[in-house]
Design a protein around this motif. Structure first.
Motif, PDB file in Angstrom:
ATOM      1  N   PHE A 120     -23.728 -35.592  67.618  1.00 16.06           N
ATOM      2  CA  PHE A 120     -25.104 -35.993  67.866  1.00 16.06           C
ATOM      3  C   PHE A 120     -25.424 -37.223  67.028  1.00 16.06           C
ATOM      4  N   HIS A 121     -26.156 -38.152  67.620  1.00 14.29           N
ATOM      5  CA  HIS A 121     -26.594 -39.364  66.936  1.00 14.29           C
ATOM      6  C   HIS A 121     -28.053 -39.603  67.287  1.00 14.29           C
ATOM      7  N   ILE A 143     -36.177 -33.362  72.102  1.00 14.60           N
ATOM      8  CA  ILE A 143     -35.750 -34.468  72.949  1.00 14.60           C
ATOM      9  C   ILE A 143     -35.425 -33.856  74.303  1.00 14.60           C
ATOM     10  N   ARG A 144     -36.149 -34.268  75.301  1.00  8.61           N
ATOM     11  CA  ARG A 144     -35.911 -33.726  76.643  1.00  8.61           C
ATOM     12  C   ARG A 144     -34.519 -34.146  77.120  1.00  8.61           C
ATOM     13  N   ARG A 145     -33.912 -33.276  77.868  1.00  4.84           N
ATOM     14  CA  ARG A 145     -32.539 -33.480  78.333  1.00  4.84           C
ATOM     15  C   ARG A 145     -32.369 -34.831  79.047  1.00  4.84           C
ATOM     16  N   GLU A 146     -33.348 -35.202  79.864  1.00  3.28           N
ATOM     17  CA  GLU A 146     -33.229 -36.456  80.624  1.00  3.28           C
ATOM     18  C   GLU A 146     -33.358 -37.707  79.734  1.00  3.28           C
ATOM     19  N   ASN A 147     -33.821 -37.539  78.497  1.00  4.94           N
ATOM     20  CA  ASN A 147     -33.931 -38.664  77.569  1.00  4.94           C
ATOM     21  C   ASN A 147     -32.708 -38.829  76.672  1.00  4.94           C
ATOM     22  N   ALA A 148     -31.806 -37.855  76.711  1.00  2.00           N
ATOM     23  CA  ALA A 148     -30.589 -37.930  75.890  1.00  2.00           C
ATOM     24  C   ALA A 148     -29.536 -38.762  76.613  1.00  2.00           C
ATOM     25  N   LYS A 149     -28.826 -39.543  75.836  1.00  2.00           N
ATOM     26  CA  LYS A 149     -27.724 -40.345  76.361  1.00  2.00           C
ATOM     27  C   LYS A 149     -26.408 -39.694  75.925  1.00  2.00           C
ATOM     28  N   PRO A 150     -25.340 -39.885  76.686  1.00  2.96           N
ATOM     29  CA  PRO A 150     -24.063 -39.277  76.293  1.00  2.96           C
ATOM     30  C   PRO A 150     -23.494 -39.905  75.025  1.00  2.96           C
ATOM     31  N   SER A 151     -23.003 -39.059  74.139  1.00  2.00           N
ATOM     32  CA  SER A 151     -22.380 -39.518  72.905  1.00  2.00           C
ATOM     33  C   SER A 151     -20.896 -39.754  73.167  1.00  2.00           C
ATOM     34  N   ALA A 179     -26.203 -37.175  72.723  1.00  2.00           N
ATOM     35  CA  ALA A 179     -25.712 -35.795  72.660  1.00  2.00           C
ATOM     36  C   ALA A 179     -24.327 -35.707  73.262  1.00  2.00           C
ATOM     37  N   PRO A 180     -23.456 -34.887  72.644  1.00  2.00           N
ATOM     38  CA  PRO A 180     -22.138 -34.668  73.250  1.00  2.00           C
ATOM     39  C   PRO A 180     -22.313 -33.933  74.570  1.00  2.00           C
ATOM     40  N   GLN A 181     -21.499 -34.255  75.511  1.00  4.91           N
ATOM     41  CA  GLN A 181     -21.594 -33.632  76.824  1.00  4.91           C
ATOM     42  C   GLN A 181     -20.964 -32.243  76.821  1.00  4.91           C
ATOM     43  N   SER A 237     -30.824 -52.179  66.924  1.00  5.05           N
ATOM     44  CA  SER A 237     -30.163 -53.350  66.346  1.00  5.05           C
ATOM     45  C   SER A 237     -29.159 -52.958  65.264  1.00  5.05           C
ATOM     46  N   ASP A 238     -28.453 -51.852  65.442  1.00  3.85           N
ATOM     47  CA  ASP A 238     -27.408 -51.388  64.527  1.00  3.85           C
ATOM     48  C   ASP A 238     -27.893 -51.036  63.126  1.00  3.85           C
ATOM     49  N   HIS A 239     -29.174 -50.766  62.946  1.00  4.74           N
ATOM     50  CA  HIS A 239     -29.659 -50.478  61.597  1.00  4.74           C
ATOM     51  C   HIS A 239     -30.220 -49.077  61.432  1.00  4.74           C
ATOM     52  N   ASP A 240     -30.871 -48.555  62.423  1.00  2.00           N
ATOM     53  CA  ASP A 240     -31.597 -47.300  62.260  1.00  2.00           C
ATOM     54  C   ASP A 240     -30.949 -46.143  63.011  1.00  2.00           C
ATOM     55  N   CYS A 241     -29.675 -46.270  63.335  1.00  2.00           N
ATOM     56  CA  CYS A 241     -28.947 -45.208  64.033  1.00  2.00           C
ATOM     57  C   CYS A 241     -27.999 -44.524  63.056  1.00  2.00           C
ATOM     58  N   ARG A 242     -27.822 -43.233  63.296  1.00  2.00           N
ATOM     59  CA  ARG A 242     -26.902 -42.498  62.426  1.00  2.00           C
ATOM     60  C   ARG A 242     -26.405 -41.238  63.134  1.00  2.00           C
ATOM     61  N   GLU A 243     -25.256 -40.776  62.685  1.00  2.55           N
ATOM     62  CA  GLU A 243     -24.759 -39.490  63.146  1.00  2.55           C
ATOM     63  C   GLU A 243     -25.549 -38.417  62.416  1.00  2.55           C
TER      64      GLU A 243
END
Length: 103
Positions: free
Chosen positions: A82-83, A69-77, A98-100, A39-45
């Motif tokens: 990294f965020h 963090i397993r690779r399959e659980n990371a989303k593209p940044s 994670a950056p690709q 909800s835009d509150h607990d995320c950070r770079e």
């Protein structure tokens, strides 16, 4: 006297405008995080300056504190950084970006 009122009013308007600009820039910094992540509150770079380093391993991404963090659980940044979205009380990782092609 009307000049004093005018100056005071101008100062108040300027202060409100500056606060709105600052609030708006912070909102933009979080605008791409999915709402379901935090909800835009607990995320950070993550910042190496703060000691928040990430090492890419065979199994995924190892954080500075040992969590993996397993690779399959990371989303593209989208911004090549990294965020992480983390529940503040339990420190459970909700989302990790994670950056690709780089670590």
């Amino acid at each position: 006297m009307s000049r004093m009122v005018s100056r005071r009013t101008h100062r108040r308007i300027s202060a409100v405008a500056a606060a709105a600009i600052l609030a708006g820039s912070q909102a933009l910094a979080h605008s791409w995080y999915p709402a379901w992540c935090c909800s835009d509150h607990d995320c950070r770079e993550l910042g190496g300056v703060r000691g928040e380093t990430v090492t890419e391993t065979e199994d995924g991404y190892r954080l500075w504190d040992g969590r993996l963090i397993r690779r399959e659980n990371a989303k593209p940044s989208p911004d090549r950084h990294f965020h992480m979205c983390e529940e503040p009380t339990t420190r459970a990782i909700v989302c990790f970006f994670a950056p690709q092609g780089q670590s």
